[in-house]
Design an enzyme around this catalytic site. Sequence first.
Site, PDB file in Angstrom:
ATOM      1  N   THR A   7       0.885  -1.137  -0.211  1.00 61.60           N
ATOM      2  CA  THR A   7       0.077  -0.024   0.085  1.00 61.60           C
ATOM      3  C   THR A   7       0.812   1.152  -0.054  1.00 61.60           C
ATOM      4  O   THR A   7       2.084   0.889   0.205  1.00 61.60           O
ATOM      5  CB  THR A   7      -0.772  -0.012   1.320  1.00 61.60           C
ATOM      6  OG1 THR A   7      -1.459  -1.284   1.579  1.00 61.60           O
ATOM      7  CG2 THR A   7      -2.100   0.942   1.181  1.00 61.60           C
ATOM      8  N   ARG A  51     -13.063  -8.339  -3.879  1.00 58.19           N
ATOM      9  CA  ARG A  51     -12.429  -8.160  -2.512  1.00 58.19           C
ATOM     10  C   ARG A  51     -12.070  -6.447  -2.338  1.00 58.19           C
ATOM     11  O   ARG A  51     -11.493  -5.875  -3.234  1.00 58.19           O
ATOM     12  CB  ARG A  51     -11.343  -8.948  -2.330  1.00 58.19           C
ATOM     13  CG  ARG A  51     -10.587  -8.676  -0.913  1.00 58.19           C
ATOM     14  CD  ARG A  51      -9.435  -7.996  -0.815  1.00 58.19           C
ATOM     15  NE  ARG A  51      -8.855  -7.782   0.426  1.00 58.19           N
ATOM     16  CZ  ARG A  51      -7.738  -6.853   0.551  1.00 58.19           C
ATOM     17  NH1 ARG A  51      -7.320  -6.297  -0.386  1.00 58.19           N
ATOM     18  NH2 ARG A  51      -7.127  -6.980   1.781  1.00 58.19           N
ATOM     19  N   THR A  54      -1.322   0.011   6.607  1.00 57.84           N
ATOM     20  CA  THR A  54      -0.774  -0.814   5.494  1.00 57.84           C
ATOM     21  C   THR A  54      -0.412  -2.252   6.089  1.00 57.84           C
ATOM     22  O   THR A  54      -0.403  -2.226   7.476  1.00 57.84           O
ATOM     23  CB  THR A  54       0.630  -0.219   4.746  1.00 57.84           C
ATOM     24  OG1 THR A  54       1.141  -1.320   3.863  1.00 57.84           O
ATOM     25  CG2 THR A  54       1.659  -0.129   5.760  1.00 57.84           C
ATOM     26  N   ILE A  57      -1.881  -6.307   6.023  1.00 55.61           N
ATOM     27  CA  ILE A  57      -3.050  -7.161   5.427  1.00 55.61           C
ATOM     28  C   ILE A  57      -4.418  -6.335   5.909  1.00 55.61           C
ATOM     29  O   ILE A  57      -4.835  -6.080   6.926  1.00 55.61           O
ATOM     30  CB  ILE A  57      -3.057  -8.540   6.435  1.00 55.61           C
ATOM     31  CG1 ILE A  57      -1.858  -9.213   6.036  1.00 55.61           C
ATOM     32  CG2 ILE A  57      -4.238  -9.367   6.158  1.00 55.61           C
ATOM     33  CD1 ILE A  57      -1.837 -10.814   6.890  1.00 55.61           C
TER      34      ILE A  57
END
Length: 311
Positions: free
Chosen positions: A173, A201, A222, A224
Amino acid sequence: MQPKLIIHGGAGSSLKGKGGLAVVRQALHEIVATVYQDLCQGKTALDAVVQGCQLLEDHPRFNAGTGSVLQSDGQIRMSAALMDGTAQRFSGVINVARVQNPIQLAQTLQGESDRVLSDYGAAELLRELQLPIYNPLTDLRLEEWLLERKGDFNKDMAGVIAEAEHSEPGRGTIGVVALDQQGQIVAGTSTGGKGFERIGRVSDSAMPAGNYATRQAGVSCTGIGEDIIDECLAAKIVIRVGDGLSLAEAMAKSMAEAQGNGRDLGAIALAADGTLAWGKTSEVLLAAYHNGENIGDTLEWTGPDLTGQTT
């Protein structure tokens, strides 16, 4: 007010090669230097965050804009959000395709009554703005996807940055948090997703869980995405500052909780008093900052500490 700036290019496991580390450090430092100079010349935090996000989106090594990872069907779908802490206004796009800078769409939506758009609505906005169609695919990301396809997409996600050596799985990210001369705080976050994911998703990046700001503090996350959403991390840190904790205390408490819950994530933050803070439960956080005197980064930050800060 002395401007402050902090940015990130993802979090996750160690970069496989020192070449990757050198490229990331050079890119982050150059972007920090460019944006900070403009902040010192009077650029607003909102414009500075958009500028910083665009520069990160345009760098092919980072998983946002150009260089975004491919989803399981081989398509690129990106998300981005912008939060103006002074106006208390959040805007974002989810799973948008064929655009160079998703953060530009989030910026446009700051002035709209409908401020978060999903794929179809974001595509309509793209057409209304008459922005050119753009393919963010890079050879490294395509090669990464083709290799993973042979293994039936067994990895949880793609590399945190695009490396010829193919790094271990990362959490890609980009994000920017800025404090301008007027004391305004803005946060922005953009991502290509985690790679190889189920079609449709949605990441945390276009949610207050991953990007949030008030007049007291701003945070970009940033890692998961599902872990960040479960912790509601960005909003949690900012709200704790508003409730009276220092930014360092809010970051430390939130990271300790995240570690206790087995999360894999990172965050960068700025407070109204000029404090810069960062935290991670992952192995690596790819962040850099300007504290008004010099540029620093967290690229080789290791050890047991979950957080760090500077003023």
